[in-house]
Motif scaffolding. Sequence first.
Motif, PDB file in Angstrom:
ATOM      1  N   ALA A   1       0.909  -1.259   0.047  1.00 36.04           N
ATOM      2  CA  ALA A   1       0.117  -0.133  -0.035  1.00 36.04           C
ATOM      3  C   ALA A   1       0.847   1.279   0.017  1.00 36.04           C
ATOM      4  CB  ALA A   1      -0.844  -0.118   1.190  1.00 36.04           C
ATOM      5  N   MET A   2       1.849   1.220   0.631  1.00 34.79           N
ATOM      6  CA  MET A   2       2.779   2.467   0.645  1.00 34.79           C
ATOM      7  C   MET A   2       3.381   2.646  -0.658  1.00 34.79           C
ATOM      8  SD  MET A   2       4.799   1.618   4.454  1.00 34.79           S
ATOM      9  CE  MET A   2       5.778   3.153   4.169  1.00 34.79           C
ATOM     10  N   ASN A   3       3.733   1.668  -1.368  1.00 36.59           N
ATOM     11  CA  ASN A   3       4.376   1.724  -2.704  1.00 36.59           C
ATOM     12  C   ASN A   3       3.294   2.208  -3.939  1.00 36.59           C
ATOM     13  OD1 ASN A   3       7.224   1.219  -2.339  1.00 36.59           O
ATOM     14  ND2 ASN A   3       6.597  -0.926  -2.150  1.00 36.59           N
ATOM     15  N   ILE A   4       2.103   1.747  -3.605  1.00 33.63           N
ATOM     16  CA  ILE A   4       0.994   2.264  -4.616  1.00 33.63           C
ATOM     17  C   ILE A   4       0.578   3.556  -4.212  1.00 33.63           C
ATOM     18  CG2 ILE A   4      -1.234   1.703  -5.161  1.00 33.63           C
ATOM     19  CD1 ILE A   4      -1.045  -1.228  -4.312  1.00 33.63           C
ATOM     20  N   GLN A   5       0.848   3.995  -3.065  1.00 37.09           N
ATOM     21  CA  GLN A   5       0.335   5.397  -2.562  1.00 37.09           C
ATOM     22  C   GLN A   5       1.547   6.129  -3.229  1.00 37.09           C
ATOM     23  OE1 GLN A   5       2.034   7.999  -0.552  1.00 37.09           O
ATOM     24  NE2 GLN A   5       0.493   9.208  -0.688  1.00 37.09           N
TER      25      GLN A   5
END
Length: 405
Positions: A379-383
Amino acid sequence: MQQGLTLKLKIKPTLPEARQLHTMQTAYAHACNHVSRYYFDHQFGRSRRQLHDALYRELRAVFNLKSQMAESVLITVLARYKTVQTLMKRKPYRFKDTYTNQWHQVMKDLAWLRQPIRFKRLQVDLVWGRDWRFLKNGQISINTLDQPIKVDGSLNYFDRYMHQGWKLGTAKLLQVGHKWFLHVGATKELPDFDPYQVQHVVGLDRGLRFLATCYDESGKTRFFSGQAILTKRRRFKRLRQHLQAKGTKSAKRRLKRIGQRENRWMDNVNHCLTKALVDTYGAGTVFVLEDLRNVRFATEQTVKTHRYEAASWSFFDFEHKLAYKAVLSGGTAIKVSAEYTSQRCPKCGSIAKGNRDHSRHHYHCGACGYQSNDDRIGAMNIQQLGALWVSGGTRPRFEKLTAVE
């Protein structure tokens, strides 16, 4: 931009009226199958005008359809073939050359179909203003093969759409058990999303252990557990196995009902989850999801008893519901490349497949030592990719740098 919705309107026909509707549904399905066979036999080379010239009079005479219903049959068949063609293009045929040991892919088209598309579910497409309309007394007029009928309907749900600029269109007449519904298409012109009014950029990692893991620009993480969902789906699976082992006619009938019930339940789960996300983050939110179109779920790496759950959850349905709900709330949903989102360290940017421990659902960066839950890392990378899109990037993605000697 134009936003579309499907509104569900429950109608209450009397027993004789229900028989009329059922007769119309049956004739409509037979007509669709007839047109589908003709379209298939002519190698999908007929336009709507050519189908009209060849089959219109036959549809009117043989199936006793009204003028607009005969036209709707042609539209329904062509639309179904167009949908199937789109789905086939998304999944090209892949094969390995035994001589060169290289993989190749061939795009599919309708020529790959071995038989015409069949229309099994009884339904009718009714055109607004021609086949159905609202009356001043609050009833609904619906065309049948004979005379139009006037039925009562639950209109309270429609009030907020009928008085807020929504334009009603074609409705599908469906029967679910002993209940009758009109699934009404509605459209409305909405302002385009303005990237300069972004309030939140939320990265969404989808899965089964957690249906959604969210990470926003403030560093806050939200987990939506999927354990109860998995437990219930496994109960459905065990019940299906028991009924399949029986093999009786009554068992097969119950199998069909169970499949429909599970699909409706999954649909409701995705509705509730996407509504919770939109209500939580509000207007001006950019929801960022991975583009999973060409991503293969390696079920051979999953425990055999859990492979069904891993491969059959409707991620596309979740994506579709989130997209239109985000637009209605003044936000948007975008898709970014899924490459390396589970392997990349969001702190130092290093990419290594071994950093992720699937069995423990843990990520440990070998370069900087950062540790966290593996779903949260995704989720952090996608954000971060979403933040790049907001700042002007057209196709943000991560690339693995090769070592330079």
